[in-house]
Motif scaffolding. Sequence first.
Motif, PDB file in Angstrom:
ATOM      1  N   MET A  55      -0.936  -3.162  10.675  1.00 59.11           N
ATOM      2  CA  MET A  55      -0.405  -4.499  10.380  1.00 59.11           C
ATOM      3  C   MET A  55       0.751  -4.819  11.316  1.00 59.11           C
ATOM      4  SD  MET A  55      -0.246  -3.977   6.258  1.00 59.11           S
ATOM      5  CE  MET A  55       0.508  -2.373   6.500  1.00 59.11           C
ATOM      6  N   SER A  56       0.751  -6.023  11.827  1.00 58.86           N
ATOM      7  CA  SER A  56       1.857  -6.472  12.680  1.00 58.86           C
ATOM      8  C   SER A  56       2.209  -7.900  12.291  1.00 58.86           C
ATOM      9  CB  SER A  56       1.482  -6.394  14.156  1.00 58.86           C
ATOM     10  OG  SER A  56       0.338  -7.183  14.409  1.00 58.86           O
ATOM     11  N   GLY A  57       3.492  -8.212  12.338  1.00 61.96           N
ATOM     12  CA  GLY A  57       3.937  -9.537  11.952  1.00 61.96           C
ATOM     13  C   GLY A  57       5.429  -9.689  12.133  1.00 61.96           C
ATOM     14  N   HIS A  58       6.118  -8.555  12.261  1.00 61.21           N
ATOM     15  CA  HIS A  58       7.568  -8.590  12.475  1.00 61.21           C
ATOM     16  C   HIS A  58       7.872  -8.640  13.967  1.00 61.21           C
ATOM     17  CE1 HIS A  58       8.930  -7.893   8.343  1.00 61.21           C
ATOM     18  NE2 HIS A  58       7.881  -7.091   8.210  1.00 61.21           N
ATOM     19  N   SER A  59       8.960  -9.309  14.309  1.00 56.16           N
ATOM     20  CA  SER A  59       9.380  -9.387  15.703  1.00 56.16           C
ATOM     21  C   SER A  59      10.426  -8.327  16.033  1.00 56.16           C
ATOM     22  CB  SER A  59       9.959 -10.782  15.996  1.00 56.16           C
ATOM     23  OG  SER A  59      11.077 -11.044  15.165  1.00 56.16           O
ATOM     24  N   ASN A  60      10.723  -7.468  15.074  1.00 53.84           N
ATOM     25  CA  ASN A  60      11.685  -6.387  15.299  1.00 53.84           C
ATOM     26  C   ASN A  60      11.284  -5.217  14.409  1.00 53.84           C
ATOM     27  OD1 ASN A  60      13.998  -4.983  16.147  1.00 53.84           O
ATOM     28  ND2 ASN A  60      15.216  -6.854  16.189  1.00 53.84           N
ATOM     29  N   PHE A  61      12.145  -4.185  14.340  1.00 54.57           N
ATOM     30  CA  PHE A  61      11.814  -2.984  13.579  1.00 54.57           C
ATOM     31  C   PHE A  61      11.429  -3.310  12.139  1.00 54.57           C
ATOM     32  CE2 PHE A  61      15.512  -1.561  16.326  1.00 54.57           C
ATOM     33  CZ  PHE A  61      14.695  -1.145  17.357  1.00 54.57           C
ATOM     34  N   VAL A  62      10.500  -2.522  11.599  1.00 55.28           N
ATOM     35  CA  VAL A  62      10.155  -2.637  10.188  1.00 55.28           C
ATOM     36  C   VAL A  62      10.900  -1.538   9.435  1.00 55.28           C
ATOM     37  CG1 VAL A  62       8.292  -2.890   8.517  1.00 55.28           C
ATOM     38  CG2 VAL A  62       7.874  -3.406  10.928  1.00 55.28           C
ATOM     39  N   SER A  63      11.626  -1.923   8.396  1.00 55.98           N
ATOM     40  CA  SER A  63      12.568  -1.015   7.753  1.00 55.98           C
ATOM     41  C   SER A  63      12.119  -0.492   6.391  1.00 55.98           C
ATOM     42  CB  SER A  63      13.924  -1.720   7.562  1.00 55.98           C
ATOM     43  OG  SER A  63      14.410  -2.222   8.782  1.00 55.98           O
ATOM     44  N   CYS A  64      11.232  -1.224   5.698  1.00 56.60           N
ATOM     45  CA  CYS A  64      10.907  -0.828   4.331  1.00 56.60           C
ATOM     46  C   CYS A  64       9.552  -1.414   3.935  1.00 56.60           C
ATOM     47  CB  CYS A  64      11.987  -1.308   3.359  1.00 56.60           C
ATOM     48  SG  CYS A  64      12.336  -3.078   3.477  1.00 56.60           S
ATOM     49  N   VAL A  65       8.986  -0.855   2.851  1.00 58.93           N
ATOM     50  CA  VAL A  65       7.672  -1.294   2.399  1.00 58.93           C
ATOM     51  C   VAL A  65       7.557  -1.063   0.901  1.00 58.93           C
ATOM     52  CG1 VAL A  65       6.610   0.962   2.877  1.00 58.93           C
ATOM     53  CG2 VAL A  65       5.173  -1.078   2.777  1.00 58.93           C
ATOM     54  N   CYS A  66       6.808  -1.921   0.224  1.00 58.85           N
ATOM     55  CA  CYS A  66       6.428  -1.660  -1.166  1.00 58.85           C
ATOM     56  C   CYS A  66       5.084  -2.313  -1.451  1.00 58.85           C
ATOM     57  CB  CYS A  66       7.502  -2.127  -2.154  1.00 58.85           C
ATOM     58  SG  CYS A  66       7.499  -3.902  -2.472  1.00 58.85           S
ATOM     59  N   ILE A  67       4.469  -1.897  -2.534  1.00 55.03           N
ATOM     60  CA  ILE A  67       3.168  -2.428  -2.947  1.00 55.03           C
ATOM     61  C   ILE A  67       3.374  -3.410  -4.091  1.00 55.03           C
ATOM     62  CG2 ILE A  67       0.873  -1.862  -3.825  1.00 55.03           C
ATOM     63  CD1 ILE A  67       1.427  -0.770  -1.024  1.00 55.03           C
ATOM     64  N   ILE A  68       2.806  -4.607  -3.962  1.00 57.87           N
ATOM     65  CA  ILE A  68       2.822  -5.588  -5.051  1.00 57.87           C
ATOM     66  C   ILE A  68       1.566  -5.354  -5.880  1.00 57.87           C
ATOM     67  CG2 ILE A  68       2.791  -8.041  -5.631  1.00 57.87           C
ATOM     68  CD1 ILE A  68       4.198  -8.577  -2.952  1.00 57.87           C
ATOM     69  N   ALA A  69       1.745  -5.197  -7.184  1.00 56.16           N
ATOM     70  CA  ALA A  69       0.655  -4.790  -8.077  1.00 56.16           C
ATOM     71  C   ALA A  69      -0.521  -5.765  -8.017  1.00 56.16           C
ATOM     72  CB  ALA A  69       1.175  -4.681  -9.511  1.00 56.16           C
ATOM     73  N   PRO A  70      -1.731  -5.267  -8.281  1.00 57.92           N
ATOM     74  CA  PRO A  70      -2.920  -6.128  -8.267  1.00 57.92           C
ATOM     75  C   PRO A  70      -2.797  -7.298  -9.245  1.00 57.92           C
ATOM     76  CG  PRO A  70      -3.554  -3.814  -8.342  1.00 57.92           C
ATOM     77  CD  PRO A  70      -2.070  -3.857  -8.534  1.00 57.92           C
ATOM     78  N   SER A  71      -3.441  -8.405  -8.881  1.00 60.65           N
ATOM     79  CA  SER A  71      -3.474  -9.587  -9.737  1.00 60.65           C
ATOM     80  C   SER A  71      -4.895 -10.130  -9.714  1.00 60.65           C
ATOM     81  CB  SER A  71      -2.498 -10.644  -9.213  1.00 60.65           C
ATOM     82  OG  SER A  71      -2.895 -11.086  -7.917  1.00 60.65           O
ATOM     83  N   GLU A  72      -5.138 -11.188 -10.472  1.00 59.90           N
ATOM     84  CA  GLU A  72      -6.466 -11.793 -10.456  1.00 59.90           C
ATOM     85  C   GLU A  72      -6.813 -12.303  -9.069  1.00 59.90           C
ATOM     86  OE1 GLU A  72      -7.071 -14.768 -13.379  1.00 59.90           O
ATOM     87  OE2 GLU A  72      -6.539 -13.483 -15.072  1.00 59.90           O
ATOM     88  N   THR A  73      -5.818 -12.874  -8.384  1.00 64.40           N
ATOM     89  CA  THR A  73      -6.068 -13.409  -7.039  1.00 64.40           C
ATOM     90  C   THR A  73      -6.262 -12.297  -6.025  1.00 64.40           C
ATOM     91  OG1 THR A  73      -4.598 -15.221  -7.649  1.00 64.40           O
ATOM     92  CG2 THR A  73      -5.225 -15.064  -5.333  1.00 64.40           C
ATOM     93  N   TYR A  74      -5.447 -11.230  -6.154  1.00 63.24           N
ATOM     94  CA  TYR A  74      -5.507 -10.109  -5.195  1.00 63.24           C
ATOM     95  C   TYR A  74      -5.713  -8.810  -5.976  1.00 63.24           C
ATOM     96  CZ  TYR A  74      -3.574 -13.711  -2.186  1.00 63.24           C
ATOM     97  OH  TYR A  74      -3.377 -14.878  -1.504  1.00 63.24           O
ATOM     98  N   PRO A  75      -6.962  -8.521  -6.343  1.00 63.97           N
ATOM     99  CA  PRO A  75      -7.235  -7.367  -7.219  1.00 63.97           C
ATOM    100  C   PRO A  75      -6.913  -6.015  -6.581  1.00 63.97           C
ATOM    101  CG  PRO A  75      -9.276  -8.392  -6.427  1.00 63.97           C
ATOM    102  CD  PRO A  75      -8.170  -9.306  -6.049  1.00 63.97           C
ATOM    103  N   ARG A  76      -6.742  -6.002  -5.259  1.00 69.17           N
ATOM    104  CA  ARG A  76      -6.354  -4.747  -4.600  1.00 69.17           C
ATOM    105  C   ARG A  76      -4.846  -4.649  -4.382  1.00 69.17           C
ATOM    106  NH1 ARG A  76     -10.938  -4.286   0.198  1.00 69.17           N
ATOM    107  NH2 ARG A  76     -12.755  -3.986  -1.159  1.00 69.17           N
TER     108      ARG A  76
END
Length: 798
Positions: free
Chosen positions: A61-82
């Motif tokens: 995954m790429s989308g930041h224009s500088n260093f990536v510092s942290c990450v977390c998972i957003i729990a599944p929902s009806e719209t995004y079951p994964r």
Amino acid sequence: MASSNSYKLRCSIPGHEMDVRGLASAGFPDGAFVSVSRDRTGRVWVPNSSPDRGFTEMHCMSGHSNFVSCVCIIAPSETYPRGLIATGGNDNNICVFTMDQPQPLYTLQGHKNTVCTLSSGKFGTLLSGSWDTTAKVWLSEKCMMTLEGHSAAVWAVVILPEQGLMLSGSADKTIKLWKAGRCEKTFTGHEDCVRGLAVISNTEFFSCSNDTSIRRWLVTGECVQVYYSHTNYIYSLAVFPNSQDFISTGEDRTLRIWRQGECTQTIRLPAQSVWCCCILPNGDIVIGASDGIIRVFTEAEDRMASAEDLQAFEDELSKATIDPKTGDLGDIKMEDLPGREHLNEPGNRDGQTRLIKDGQKVEAYQWSVSDGRWMKIGDVVGGSNQQTSKSVMYEGKEYDYVFTIDVNEGGPSMKLPYNVSEDPWLTAHNFLQKNDLSPMFLDQVANFIIENTKGHVVGPAQPAGGDPFTGGARYIPGESNDRPGFGADPFTGGGRYIPGSGPNTSAPVGVADPFTGEGAYSSAALRQTETNIYFPKTDGVTFEQASVTQIIGKLKELNGGAPQDQKLSDEILESLEMLLMSVCEPNSSRPPPTLQQINLLWKASHWPEDIVFPVLDIMRLAVRHPLVNESLCGEAEGVQLCNHLLRLMRPEGRPANQMLALRTLCNCFTGRHGRALLMAQRETVLSHAADLATVCNKNIHIALATLVLNYAGCLHSQPDLEAKAQCLSVASRALETVQDKEAVFRLLVALGTTVASDQTAQDLARSLGVNSQISKYSSVSDPSKVAECCQLVLKELQ
């Protein structure tokens, strides 16, 4: 599955080109995890069935224009079951990705500096922390609220499982507990920057710090245990599913495993900074470090690396170089060190380190309980008494210099490797980028290198003039104000006119308007449905009660005792009386208010605070009149009116002025200009008003609840989620302290109006723990409208 009860390497994943700064276990696919790095990418890793028991990169995954510092998972929902992946970076942004797309689904902007920590909660809420000293709550691509109170970078955030509680840890050495956007408690005890937080249960959590300690806390404020074992900054924590055992990583090159409160295993890594860790569902541990390599450790024998790979890992570790200036090994004196025979004696605990002298070399060894032997963990370079002419090894490369730099309090020490053949400006630029530092330091770092390499004396020089940074450049210190509550209503009833007094506020019966009626306010709303007469309530609730003779009588009484230079002339008094009568008797033959009368009212409202309340009562009644509303709330004058009323509402002010200022704001909603003014000033007005929930005065509480209700009514048909979030936050905070049933009822109506027909607002209310907070009101029998309204709000939030 066979288990050795001791973790060993499962695999090494050379998946990033620079430091691995964040890790998170993913719910999908099974056994997967996500890593993020200073190389500006995030990567999803899934277990493979190959003989090396490793992981395969599923996508990048790429989308930041500088260093990536942290990450977390957003729990599944009806719209995004994964589920979704959220990453924070040095570009001040948060990118949110689906599990299978390389580009962001959307980007969250709002922080003013590096986003260095993320945590997700129920219903899709996301909590972020930043070097800008704030934390922010996000929902549905919008910032719902900003948590302000820390005086330095927020390095760690976490959402507790229940009750809408959130935690933040900061470089100001404190941890703060937040509920509905308000700081409820500040935890002190750490002696340096707080770097990590981890949830144990609804009521307990861990913290780790640059002070080398881990603390276990109760949310009520008590620190119940302190753990020591690390010898340098501790960066990250993760808790095992049993909610007791945990792991930690830090700047001392180690992963440490804690069981029953004791450090039972220390795994040393061939990298200086072990930035992050996470625990997979099968109990395996993943760590990320400054060498760009992800390593997975397991206690399941059938998942352990082959004997060859385990030996290769040990060999890599033995070739590492350890700079004693990191403090990991204590002060080293060559002449006092024993020889290799010292390794014949067994260690007394796992992870114990021992230094031996081998000729002119110093080697470091660590005791492994599971293997029953000393393992070499590296060669020690640049001892405290040494000045060497040899090159210095750092992360597997030779350098003429390796400087140790402490940027300032709250940040980790950083290594600056340098060869005399290099361009100091380019080296400085690369150093700043690698360590997430502002480019404004470029000149200082470059000049520091030039100054400290004069004469080309090879060896780890230390800065003669101290740290090259200016001190305090990354953080702006400050203090939050604790605002105490105040005592009971101070009015003695000595005069016949008492602001806020009026008929009994018992609830009307039958199909009457559910508010207090009897002169307390007026409303033109009709019953909306047979089942819910309470909300959404979109017409303004006002304070109409008035006794012209009593107000003017008190005004003249106070004027008689006022200092000579503050006395109002008879002409002004007569003008104010004419104004009051014209606005209180709009259907009479009296002429409408004049501009001169309105100007005199404005000037009189600046009377001394101990006697101004009758003038405020006139203003409270006058702003309902269209001409006064337009004149006082218009574009030019409106902000001045707001600021004046907010000054009178400050928590240390007089309760009569606080109440009448709140009532005046409520009555401003009756006119178009007043509504426009208050909507434009909403954030400031509501934040100041919320502070008055701590004042022990039921009339103030009713006025505060009415103000929140009027805002909720104006926002009901608007898609302004941030504004609705503030209404929810202020109402929720007020319900913590408000006791008066009428105030509670109006706050419940405000909550119902805010969440009615708005799924996102309902999700936010659930994530703030509103359900559990208000459920106690569902059984209130007197007045019955409180329970009825509460049950309807709870039904909306099901």
